[in-house]
Write a protein that holds these residues in place. Structure first.
Motif, mmCIF file in Angstrom:
data_model
loop_
_atom_site.group_PDB
_atom_site.id
_atom_site.type_symbol
_atom_site.label_atom_id
_atom_site.label_comp_id
_atom_site.label_asym_id
_atom_site.label_seq_id
_atom_site.Cartn_x
_atom_site.Cartn_y
_atom_site.Cartn_z
ATOM 1 N N ALA A 136 55.213 -0.292 2.173
ATOM 2 C CA ALA A 136 53.805 -0.668 1.999
ATOM 3 C C ALA A 136 53.348 -0.295 0.597
ATOM 4 N N LYS B 19 55.024 -2.679 -2.034
ATOM 5 C CA LYS B 19 54.419 -4.007 -2.079
ATOM 6 C C LYS B 19 53.053 -3.966 -2.759
ATOM 7 N N GLU B 20 52.290 -2.925 -2.480
ATOM 8 C CA GLU B 20 50.964 -2.835 -3.097
ATOM 9 C C GLU B 20 51.086 -2.625 -4.598
ATOM 10 N N LEU C 293 53.492 -3.684 -6.524
ATOM 11 C CA LEU C 293 53.875 -4.972 -7.108
ATOM 12 C C LEU C 293 52.657 -5.880 -7.222
ATOM 13 N N HIS C 294 51.852 -5.885 -6.162
ATOM 14 C CA HIS C 294 50.674 -6.767 -6.142
ATOM 15 C C HIS C 294 49.666 -6.370 -7.206
ATOM 16 N N LEU D 153 52.581 -8.911 -9.776
ATOM 17 C CA LEU D 153 53.791 -9.596 -9.307
ATOM 18 C C LEU D 153 53.591 -10.042 -7.862
ATOM 19 N N ASP E 77 54.244 -9.915 -4.263
ATOM 20 C CA ASP E 77 54.935 -9.004 -3.352
ATOM 21 C C ASP E 77 55.467 -9.717 -2.115
ATOM 22 N N ASP E 78 55.183 -11.030 -1.968
ATOM 23 C CA ASP E 78 55.766 -11.776 -0.851
ATOM 24 C C ASP E 78 57.241 -12.098 -1.100
ATOM 25 N N LEU F 55 60.239 -7.159 4.660
ATOM 26 C CA LEU F 55 60.730 -6.092 5.528
ATOM 27 C C LEU F 55 60.903 -6.697 6.914
ATOM 28 N N ILE G 155 51.162 -7.375 -16.942
ATOM 29 C CA ILE G 155 52.544 -7.616 -17.402
ATOM 30 C C ILE G 155 52.526 -7.953 -18.889
ATOM 31 N N LEU H 159 56.252 0.419 -12.857
ATOM 32 C CA LEU H 159 56.335 0.159 -11.417
ATOM 33 C C LEU H 159 56.712 1.432 -10.670
ATOM 34 N N LEU I 168 45.012 0.735 -7.112
ATOM 35 C CA LEU I 168 46.211 0.942 -6.298
ATOM 36 C C LEU I 168 46.020 2.126 -5.365
ATOM 37 N N VAL J 156 46.098 1.846 -1.303
ATOM 38 C CA VAL J 156 47.185 2.488 -0.556
ATOM 39 C C VAL J 156 46.657 3.598 0.336
ATOM 40 N N MET K 243 44.860 2.234 3.277
ATOM 41 C CA MET K 243 45.824 1.657 4.223
ATOM 42 C C MET K 243 46.466 2.733 5.082
ATOM 43 N N LEU L 226 50.737 -0.681 10.247
ATOM 44 C CA LEU L 226 51.209 -1.563 9.165
ATOM 45 C C LEU L 226 51.949 -2.804 9.663
ATOM 46 N N LEU M 79 52.742 -5.844 7.320
ATOM 47 C CA LEU M 79 53.790 -5.850 6.301
ATOM 48 C C LEU M 79 54.781 -6.976 6.508
ATOM 49 N N GLU M 80 54.927 -7.373 7.767
ATOM 50 C CA GLU M 80 55.933 -8.382 8.060
ATOM 51 C C GLU M 80 55.389 -9.796 7.906
ATOM 52 N N PRO N 38 53.193 -12.689 5.394
ATOM 53 C CA PRO N 38 52.865 -12.911 3.985
ATOM 54 C C PRO N 38 51.448 -12.407 3.698
ATOM 55 N N ARG N 39 51.200 -12.010 2.441
ATOM 56 C CA ARG N 39 49.885 -11.509 2.051
ATOM 57 C C ARG N 39 48.858 -12.631 2.159
#
Lengths: 141, 369
Positions: free
Chosen positions: A86, A89-90, A92-93, A97, A99-100, A104, B238, B298, B331, B335, B338, B361, B364-365, B367-368
């Motif tokens: 988790a 992914k966060e 990366l987002h 980037l 994160d999809d 997992l 980036i 990262l 971030l 996090v 969450m 969570l 997580l499985e 897509p966002r």
């Protein structure tokens, strides 16, 4: 111009997902050849660096396979992996980037078909997304 | 609560008189307090064992050259057995609480004096302003007057403009500043058993006052800051990293919660041989040297996300002024929300990456969205 073939790095846990992938193979299930598998003893031993290294070095997708929650060979490794992923992914987002590209999935040793299906789905989705945008950005990585 | 009358607007003397009793009445063996340097152009933490060392305390000055949690960690990681009173801003106290949970500091022999914080200027800006104005006091009072009127001004550090924690929690003693006229009197409250015992020794009033003025100002200040923090901006991190990051790793060096004794980036994993570089280059058209610019960022993001207190020292230390403050703020908030955790909220809260819930969570499985 050949069709884009995504490169997927798969980190699979030894006791469940890796065995599941093996079952897919021995059962002669057909699935796309795009995944490169790396065996971990447990999804909980996944270091975020593995995922970041894979993505910055050009992988189009990263698959992490572990035992179903509650079934971890080491009791709670996969619970910790879930939280860690988790965060990955966060991160990366937030930095911009996609994160999809990091999936997992809980794949047990008997779920050879789920493994094959997951790879098929992942390849389809990644073909739609296109190559990893970082491959063009040599100055960033 | 104690109300200390400020004579002739001299806050430093008033606070010095208050703190020197900590030493003369043997409440503690040493003090860690922010004092102006002789030129007045900076305010640094000082370790004092003799009241004569209390020359120019100025904990309200809008400058924070480093997050003192690191200093407290150096003083307490190997317990000296001595009692120390430390004067900390909310972000420093929150970082300290995280360091205690990470076993890098101990609070057993500490008396924590927290102070409200309206924000800070970048270090060179503060030095410049003091040079022009002639004294740290003038710059401090000018800043407090602007901030207390909720004036929008661009000069404070981004991290301060969006900080959601202007008042200290978990302190033994708290110096109230927000919403009050500090040039007349300074209000100090005991907020724990330890604090109340100290007030007894100092024969100070132990009643707590729910000061309306302060509460209202705090609420408004928080609203202003949360709104600023939610402002969207299309920052292309980036690109910024590619064009301005020089790989100095200052951000890591000053981060109070970057706690590893040996950072993974100093270790064997990142010591590549010449042959390794060449084999990487052979597979690509171009290989930027040295490698791992983005990888460093990262990794830092994922390593500190659950512990980050969004103090913004990373951005303050960056020579290229990469907007890290906002990145880490967003971030860490995402996090920690969450995982139902807040860094620095409580010593009792378990570090989220060592804990888990059996059912959580699930998204997580997917897509966002």
């Amino acid at each position: 111009m050949a069709e884009f073939e995504p490169k997927i790095i798969g980190f699979l846990c030894n006791w469940c997902s890796y065995a599941g992938a093996d079952l897919a193979g021995t059962s002669r299930m057909q699935y796309p050849p795009n995944v490169r598998i790396i065996r971990l003893m447990c999804s909980g031993s996944l270091d975020p660096l593995y995922v970041f290294r894979a993505l910055t070095q050009g992988a189009d997708g990263v698959l992490i396979g572990g035992c179903h929650p509650g079934d971890c060979h080491y009791i709670d490794g996969n619970y910790k992996a879930r939280r860690r992923i988790a965060v990955i992914k966060e991160a990366l987002h937030q930095i911009g980037l996609d994160d999809d590209r990091v999936w997992l999935r809980w794949i047990s040793a008997s779920e050879g078909d789920k493994f094959a299906r997951t790879i098929k789905e992942m390849v389809e989705e990644l073909k739609k997304k296109g190559p990893n945008p970082l491959t063009d950005k040599w100055a960033a990585i | 609560m104690a109300k200390l009358t400020v004579k002739n607007g001299n806050i430093s003397d008033t606070l010095a008189q208050f703190f020197q009793k900590f030493l003369t009445e043997n409440i503690v063996d040493a003090l860690l307090v922010p004092q102006e340097i002789p030129s007045g152009e900076n305010v640094v933490q000082t370790l004092i064992m003799n009241p004569v060392g209390l020359k120019k305390i100025n904990p309200m000055a809008p400058v924070l050259p480093l997050n003192s949690a690191r200093i407290v960690s150096k003083l307490t990681a190997n317990d000296s057995g001595k009692k120390i009173a430390v004067l900390l801003r909310p972000c420093e106290l929150r970082a300290l609480i995280e360091l205690v949970k990470l076993k890098r500091a101990k609070m057993d022999n500490l008396v924590v004096v927290g102070i409200d914080c309206y924000g800070t200027y970048p270090v060179i800006d503060y030095a410049g302003k003091v040079k022009n104005a002639g004294s740290g006091e003038k710059v401090t009072m000018d800043f407090i007057s602007k901030a207390s009127k909720f004036q929008e001004f661009d000069e404070p550090r981004t991290a301060c403009q969006i900080c959601r924690f202007p008042a200290p929690k978990n302190a033994d003693i708290a110096i109230n500043l927000i919403g009050l006229d500090v040039q007349k009197e300074i209000v100090i409250q005991a907020e724990s058993e330890k604090g109340r015992a100290i007030f007894e020794t100092l024969k100070l009033d132990n009643t707590t006052d729910h000061n309306e003025a302060r509460q209202n100002t705090l609420t408004k200040l928080l609203e202003q800051r949360v709104k600023k923090g939610e402002e969207s901006d299309e920052i292309d991190y980036i690109n910024i990293i590619a064009s301005t990051c020089i790989g100095c790793q200052n951000c890591r060096a000053v981060c109070p919660v970057c706690y590893c004794r040996e950072c993974v980036f100093e270790g064997q994993i990142f010591e590549y041989s010449g042959a390794k570089y060449l084999s990487l280059a052979a597979k690509k058209d171009i290989l930027r040297m040295p490698i791992d610019t983005l990888l460093f960022h990262l990794t830092r993001l994922s390593h500190v996300a659950t512990t980050c207190v969004a103090c913004g020292q990373c951005e303050a230390a960056c020579p290229s002024k990469i907007p890290l403050g906002k990145l880490f703020y967003r971030l860490s908030k995402k996090v920690q929300d969450m995982l139902e955790y807040e860094a620095g909220r409580s010593l009792e809260e378990e570090l989220p990456l060592s804990a888990y819930k059996e059912d959580e969570l699930k998204s997580l499985e997917e897509p966002r969205k």
